[in-house]
Design a protein around this motif. Structure first.
Motif, PDB file in Angstrom:
ATOM      1  N   LYS A 152       0.809  -1.214   0.000  1.00  0.00           N
ATOM      2  CA  LYS A 152       0.000   0.000   0.000  1.00  0.00           C
ATOM      3  C   LYS A 152       0.846   1.269   0.000  1.00  0.00           C
ATOM      4  O   LYS A 152       1.998   1.283   0.413  1.00  0.00           O
ATOM      5  CB  LYS A 152      -0.935   0.011   1.211  1.00  0.00           C
ATOM      6  CG  LYS A 152      -1.959  -1.122   1.204  1.00  0.00           C
ATOM      7  CD  LYS A 152      -2.976  -0.939   2.311  1.00  0.00           C
ATOM      8  CE  LYS A 152      -4.063  -2.003   2.247  1.00  0.00           C
ATOM      9  NZ  LYS A 152      -5.112  -1.781   3.275  1.00  0.00           N
ATOM     10  N   GLU A 153       0.188   2.327  -0.475  1.00  0.00           N
ATOM     11  CA  GLU A 153       0.708   3.700  -0.441  1.00  0.00           C
ATOM     12  C   GLU A 153       2.023   3.851  -1.200  1.00  0.00           C
ATOM     13  O   GLU A 153       2.923   4.582  -0.788  1.00  0.00           O
ATOM     14  CB  GLU A 153       0.850   4.184   1.003  1.00  0.00           C
ATOM     15  CG  GLU A 153      -0.435   4.139   1.809  1.00  0.00           C
ATOM     16  CD  GLU A 153      -1.595   4.904   1.170  1.00  0.00           C
ATOM     17  OE1 GLU A 153      -1.330   5.882   0.449  1.00  0.00           O
ATOM     18  OE2 GLU A 153      -2.762   4.519   1.400  1.00  0.00           O
ATOM     19  N   ILE A 186      -1.022  12.511  -2.374  1.00  0.00           N
ATOM     20  CA  ILE A 186      -1.931  11.397  -2.159  1.00  0.00           C
ATOM     21  C   ILE A 186      -2.704  11.042  -3.433  1.00  0.00           C
ATOM     22  O   ILE A 186      -3.129   9.900  -3.622  1.00  0.00           O
ATOM     23  CB  ILE A 186      -2.905  11.706  -0.994  1.00  0.00           C
ATOM     24  CG1 ILE A 186      -3.638  10.429  -0.555  1.00  0.00           C
ATOM     25  CG2 ILE A 186      -3.893  12.805  -1.388  1.00  0.00           C
ATOM     26  CD1 ILE A 186      -4.456  10.618   0.705  1.00  0.00           C
ATOM     27  N   THR A 201      -0.975   8.170  -5.420  1.00  0.00           N
ATOM     28  CA  THR A 201      -0.608   6.967  -4.678  1.00  0.00           C
ATOM     29  C   THR A 201      -1.412   5.787  -5.182  1.00  0.00           C
ATOM     30  O   THR A 201      -2.468   5.945  -5.797  1.00  0.00           O
ATOM     31  CB  THR A 201      -0.821   7.141  -3.171  1.00  0.00           C
ATOM     32  OG1 THR A 201      -2.190   7.482  -2.922  1.00  0.00           O
ATOM     33  CG2 THR A 201       0.086   8.222  -2.617  1.00  0.00           C
TER      34      THR A 201
END
Length: 290
Positions: free
Chosen positions: A34-35, A43, A46
């Motif tokens: 993740k991320e 963000i 991402t």
């Protein structure tokens, strides 16, 4: 020109999505990275990558473009849907992109393209097979998937953009409840002024309708809608255009056996048996091209 109250619409859509997903948990059979970041926009650039636990080699890979009218949505709202796809033997990429009205056209296409370039360079580290790529999208994401697949399959159309299209090809695409035929009957910003802008650049107008740029090289397509999808009427005509170009295209109108209303993006509901059927049949279609 249509005006919408974006904050109110976002709140209403978030309420419905929360109700849909309440109580769901992420499967333990999936490894989730993740991320990760694919671009410079925080963000909004991402993404997550999912694949079955125990994966040791690259798997056929599905990239999912979320919906939300070009102004709403993120990867978190799609994690249960995309994790299900991964549980069926695929690597799946679930990403954020820049949203309107702060970021207007073609920001989501630029971001999709930046993601593809990232996958070409780094994908193997996360079991992404860039030689066996599939693309799915729904609602606004369905339009973006249709448009990006057209860009990767028509060099002339790609040349109309201000950015170079990544060197990827898709084995097949899944287009669910999409917003197709933008600009077919009027200015492309008549329904989406917050996305295209109140004043329409000539270069942008020349890029629509997307369907006029579809060629025989467009990837095979699995096109879905539902009995009470407000975008139902544009799904089958897209399949007809693809078939006229010699592209393999399946059209599916899903319905509840008891006649109960089946609405827009029904396939995201992991508790809905018809949504599960749609997703299973999409994957079966994809497997034909492995």
């Amino acid at each position: 020109m249509m005006k919408i109250d974006i904050p109110t619409m976002r709140a209403q859509m978030a309420e419905g999505d929360k109700k849909r997903d309440t109580g769901l948990t992420e499967p333990t059979t999936i490894t989730a990275i993740k991320e990760l970041s694919y671009g410079p926009h925080g963000i909004e650039n991402t993404f997550d990558i999912y694949y079955p636990v125990g994966t040791t080699t690259c798997l056929p890979t599905i990239v999912s473009i979320h919906g939300g009218g070009f102004f709403y949505g993120d990867k978190e709202l799609y994690r249960f849907y995309t994790m299900y796809l991964a549980s069926q033997g695929f690597t799946v990429v679930n990403f954020n992109y820049r949203l309107a009205p702060v970021h207007q056209y073609p920001a989501p296409l630029e971001d999709t393209n930046a993601l593809m370039n990232w996958l070409l360079i780094h994908g193997k580290e996360h079991y992404v097979d860039t030689e066996q790529l599939f693309l799915v999208g729904d609602s606004a994401g369905g339009q973006l998937a249709e448009q990006y697949a057209t860009l990767t399959s028509n060099p002339h159309y790609a040349g109309l953009m201000d950015f170079a299209i990544a060197d990827v090809q898709f084995k097949a695409v899944g287009l669910n409840c999409g917003a197709y035929f933008i600009g077919q009957t009027g200015a492309i910003n008549q329904d989406f002024p917050f996305y295209f802008g109140e004043t329409l650049p000539e270069q942008t107008a020349q890029q629509f309708p997307v369907e006029s740029f579809i060629t025989t090289d467009f990837p095979p397509a699995f096109i879905t809608t539902a009995t009470h999808d407000f975008l139902k009427d544009v799904a089958e005509p897209l399949a007809t255009i693809l078939r006229s170009k010699g592209v393999e295209a399946e059209f599916h109108l899903y319905e509840n056996p008891d006649g109960k209303e089946l609405h827009h993006v029904f396939h995201l509901d992991q508790r809905n048996p018809i949504g599960k059927q749609c997703n299973e049949e999409t994957l079966d279609f994809f497997r034909k091209f492995l």
